[in-house]
Design a protein around this motif. Sequence first.
Motif, PDB file in Angstrom:
ATOM      1  N   ARG A  28     109.496  14.491  35.618  1.00 35.62           N
ATOM      2  CA  ARG A  28     107.920  14.068  35.735  1.00 35.62           C
ATOM      3  C   ARG A  28     107.784  12.690  34.480  1.00 35.62           C
ATOM      4  NH1 ARG A  28     104.593  15.346  39.227  1.00 35.62           N
ATOM      5  NH2 ARG A  28     105.144  15.983  41.053  1.00 35.62           N
ATOM      6  N   MET A  68     109.843  13.402  39.719  1.00 36.04           N
ATOM      7  CA  MET A  68     110.232  14.153  40.141  1.00 36.04           C
ATOM      8  C   MET A  68     110.655  15.973  39.822  1.00 36.04           C
ATOM      9  SD  MET A  68     111.635  13.600  43.129  1.00 36.04           S
ATOM     10  CE  MET A  68     110.674  11.738  43.450  1.00 36.04           C
ATOM     11  N   SER A  69     110.696  17.047  39.911  1.00 30.77           N
ATOM     12  CA  SER A  69     111.216  17.477  39.622  1.00 30.77           C
ATOM     13  C   SER A  69     112.142  18.058  40.006  1.00 30.77           C
ATOM     14  CB  SER A  69     109.880  18.824  39.263  1.00 30.77           C
ATOM     15  OG  SER A  69     109.486  19.768  40.098  1.00 30.77           O
ATOM     16  N   SER A  70     112.407  19.253  39.653  1.00 34.02           N
ATOM     17  CA  SER A  70     113.952  19.372  40.843  1.00 34.02           C
ATOM     18  C   SER A  70     113.604  20.542  42.017  1.00 34.02           C
ATOM     19  CB  SER A  70     115.386  20.086  39.735  1.00 34.02           C
ATOM     20  OG  SER A  70     114.544  21.261  38.582  1.00 34.02           O
ATOM     21  N   ALA A  71     112.449  20.716  41.809  1.00 35.57           N
ATOM     22  CA  ALA A  71     112.407  22.188  42.707  1.00 35.57           C
ATOM     23  C   ALA A  71     111.008  21.170  43.715  1.00 35.57           C
ATOM     24  CB  ALA A  71     111.218  23.222  41.662  1.00 35.57           C
ATOM     25  N   GLU A  72     111.074  19.934  43.228  1.00 31.54           N
ATOM     26  CA  GLU A  72     110.631  19.158  44.258  1.00 31.54           C
ATOM     27  C   GLU A  72     111.459  18.573  45.027  1.00 31.54           C
ATOM     28  OE1 GLU A  72     106.479  17.511  42.372  1.00 31.54           O
ATOM     29  OE2 GLU A  72     108.516  16.848  41.385  1.00 31.54           O
ATOM     30  N   ALA A  75     109.770  16.690  48.180  1.00 31.74           N
ATOM     31  CA  ALA A  75     109.440  15.390  48.032  1.00 31.74           C
ATOM     32  C   ALA A  75     109.572  14.150  47.836  1.00 31.74           C
ATOM     33  CB  ALA A  75     108.527  15.044  46.708  1.00 31.74           C
TER      34      ALA A  75
END
Length: 237
Positions: A28, A68-72, A75
Amino acid sequence: MCSGRVDLEFVLRAFSNGMDGVFIGGCRLNECNYITHGNYHALNMVLLCRKIMEHIGLNPERLRIAFMSSAEGIAFAEVMSEFGNKVKELGPLGKVEGIDQNELKSKLAGIRKLVPYIKVVKNEKLASHLVNPEEYDNLFTKDEIDKLFSEVISYYVDPEKCQACMMCAKRCPVEAIISAKNQVHVIDQEKCIKCGTCFEVCPTRFGAVTKITGGPVPFPVPEENRTIVRRGKEKAG
Ligand code: SF4
Ligand code: SF4
């Protein structure tokens, strides 16, 4: 790797190798762990590359960047699925755009050769930190990109002025200058990345390196005629 490491050359190479679409995923914006904020570099590179694609007649939708973040995971899956469908809809590279395959290959090869030059010329804009997505499309304009390719700069050593001081050859970052003692120096245009260093370092009293904007480069002086006959020695001889 950091999305900032994804070079313009990598993207163009992927298209040259026949990829129908290229997706770049980055962290992000403003959440980079480093002061480099490489994801902004990646974004600017993509904005530039999309304009270059338009310039050569390719649909810029074939290149996408998303942050995006690795947790998404969800998405990411959604973006990839949507992009995959888009690329399928567009079909093979160049086909829907109506560009002949050989012509496309040669256009991409020509642009790839200019990547170091493009990066030098667009250096400032490539380092931008755009805050508002509405600014994205205007970072590089069509006119600017047209001009970038119609006014490509080349460098040429004037054989009448070169004194074989070797300064340019020592400083050229890619060993593009054919150099020898008492020989007129010659720039190998195939190797030259147009950084302009030779132009800057050639002593002003010689002023032998010429900058050419948009025009053809004169043929190099033939190898057998490169020896510099200095006036003093000519008389002595
Ligand atoms: S412009 Fe740069 S790369 Fe080209 S010959 Fe001069 S120093 Fe070398
Ligand atoms: S720096 Fe200028 S004078 Fe010296 S070798 Fe290069 S072109 Fe010739």
